[in-house]
Motif scaffolding. Structure first.
Motif, PDB file in Angstrom:
ATOM      1  N   UNK A 103      37.200  45.822  45.374  1.00 35.66           N
ATOM      2  CA  UNK A 103      37.146  47.275  45.531  1.00 35.66           C
ATOM      3  C   UNK A 103      36.302  47.935  44.439  1.00 35.66           C
ATOM      4  N   UNK A 104      35.241  48.595  44.883  1.00 32.39           N
ATOM      5  CA  UNK A 104      34.416  49.421  44.011  1.00 32.39           C
ATOM      6  C   UNK A 104      35.107  50.771  43.828  1.00 32.39           C
ATOM      7  N   UNK A 105      35.115  51.330  42.625  1.00 27.67           N
ATOM      8  CA  UNK A 105      35.684  52.670  42.470  1.00 27.67           C
ATOM      9  C   UNK A 105      34.798  53.699  43.161  1.00 27.67           C
ATOM     10  N   UNK A 136      40.825  42.894  43.935  1.00 30.72           N
ATOM     11  CA  UNK A 136      39.991  42.626  42.771  1.00 30.72           C
ATOM     12  C   UNK A 136      39.195  43.887  42.461  1.00 30.72           C
ATOM     13  N   UNK A 137      39.089  44.229  41.195  1.00 27.51           N
ATOM     14  CA  UNK A 137      38.372  45.414  40.765  1.00 27.51           C
ATOM     15  C   UNK A 137      36.908  45.068  40.563  1.00 27.51           C
ATOM     16  N   UNK A 164      47.039  43.857  41.847  1.00 28.29           N
ATOM     17  CA  UNK A 164      45.776  43.729  41.124  1.00 28.29           C
ATOM     18  C   UNK A 164      45.705  42.305  40.597  1.00 28.29           C
ATOM     19  N   UNK A 165      44.782  41.501  41.148  1.00 27.36           N
ATOM     20  CA  UNK A 165      44.758  40.079  40.802  1.00 27.36           C
ATOM     21  C   UNK A 165      43.543  39.670  39.974  1.00 27.36           C
ATOM     22  N   UNK A 188      42.375  37.086  37.230  1.00 28.60           N
ATOM     23  CA  UNK A 188      41.195  36.238  37.425  1.00 28.60           C
ATOM     24  C   UNK A 188      39.964  37.055  37.069  1.00 28.60           C
ATOM     25  N   UNK A 189      39.318  36.703  35.980  1.00 30.10           N
ATOM     26  CA  UNK A 189      38.149  37.446  35.516  1.00 30.10           C
ATOM     27  C   UNK A 189      36.876  36.678  35.905  1.00 30.10           C
ATOM     28  N   UNK A 190      36.099  37.287  36.782  1.00 35.22           N
ATOM     29  CA  UNK A 190      34.840  36.701  37.238  1.00 35.22           C
ATOM     30  C   UNK A 190      33.666  37.438  36.603  1.00 35.22           C
TER      31      UNK A 190
END
Length: 312
Positions: A103-105, A136-137, A164-165, A188-190
């Motif tokens: 998801x884009x803000x 995912x943010x 929020x994963x 999970x940081x990509x």
């Protein structure tokens, strides 16, 4: 839930400048999975997600499911400032069985407060009737105008809990990614950058969600699975060279032309308005530098979908 691995932010093939070609996208996804990608993320920046309507994206994903693709390996993006459209897509992604939504803000409005971003997420989820689909943010402030700072991420995690994963950090800044890994060990940081991936994963990051696996998935899967191995130096050097060539010569239009070359199918060159297709002469100069891999016989896209013709 922890996500990880190489996730391709897939390009979107077009049957015309305004219509998505679901058949070609289906066989491209099959190729990516066969080459080792963990997930595919459709309709992000690389997928020209801001150029297509919610209905077009939902309809395409339905067709992909009809092609027999496992929707549990899809992380489609939501790129819209309309919370109503965002909610519509989120509900559809959940109904289709997608693994998560990226998801884009909301963009366009400047200087949005943290509370405004939270309100947008609440409105999106309310319209979607609060589906239990992981989120995912998408941190790409260059385009969205909003930076997912540790403070904002913490507020979102407090408000929405385990839904929020993770975060896709497309800043290209290693320190930013490392800060997120340190602050949020349960997420999970990509990264979106091939060059940032090895040190990020070594520090506990999840992997990458990016455009380069559209062409070089096998190499990037090897690089991901061999973090810390000195034998991967050559792979890392190649990855850095490739992303520099693509990014400095137009980005997406170069990537689509290279995929067209790999599939021997010029339809892949098409881009949606307002983007412009790269000229043949310009691409011909870049092609030798990119070292586009040939398709192994068992990965020939025509083997996955008889209705799609690959020209020679």
């Amino acid at each position: 839930m922890k996500f990880g691995g190489i996730v391709t932010a897939t390009i979107t093939p077009l049957s015309s400048p305004r219509q998505i070609d679901a058949d070609r996208l289906a066989h491209h996804c099959n190729v990516l999975f066969a080459e080792g990608c963990s997930f595919v993320s459709t309709f992000g920046t690389t997928g020209e997600g801001a150029s297509f309507s919610a209905d077009q994206k939902i309809d395409t994903l339905k067709k992909l499911k009809e092609h027999g693709l496992e929707m549990s390996r899809f992380i489609p993006a939501i790129m819209t400032s309309s919370f109503a459209d965002a909610g519509k897509m989120l509900a559809a992604y959940h109904a289709l069985g997608c693994a998560a939504a990226l998801v884009l803000p909301p963009f366009f409005y400047t200087d949005i407060s943290d509370e405004g971003v939270i309100d947008y997420f609440e409105a999106m989820l309310d319209v979607a009737e609060n589906p239990e689909i992981p989120l995912l943010l998408y941190n790409i402030p260059r385009y969205s105008g909003t930076h997912f700072t540790p403070k904002l991420v913490e507020k979102l995690v407090i408000r929405f809990g385990p839904q929020i994963v993770g975060i896709k950090d497309s800043t290209g800044n290693l320190e930013n990614g490392l800060t997120l890994v340190k602050c949020f060990p349960n997420l999970s940081i990509f990264t979106g950058n091939d060059r940032v991936m090895p040190p990020l994963v070594a520090a506990g990051g999840a992997g990458m969600i990016g455009g380069m696996p559209n062409l070089f998935a096998s190499d990037l899967v090897k690089l991901f699975s061999s973090i810390g191995d000195s034998s991967t130096t050559d792979l890392l050097e190649k990855a850095a060279k490739r992303i520099e060539i693509v990014d400095s010569n137009g980005g997406l239009n170069v990537l689509k032309a290279a995929v067209a070359h790999r599939y021997r199918d010029n339809s892949w060159c098409q881009v949606a308005p307002p983007l412009e297709q790269i000229s043949k002469s310009a691409f011909d100069m870049l092609l030798p530098l990119l070292e586009v891999p040939t398709l192994a016989q068992h990965l020939d896209p025509s083997h996955f979908n008889a209705s799609t013709k690959v020209t020679t």
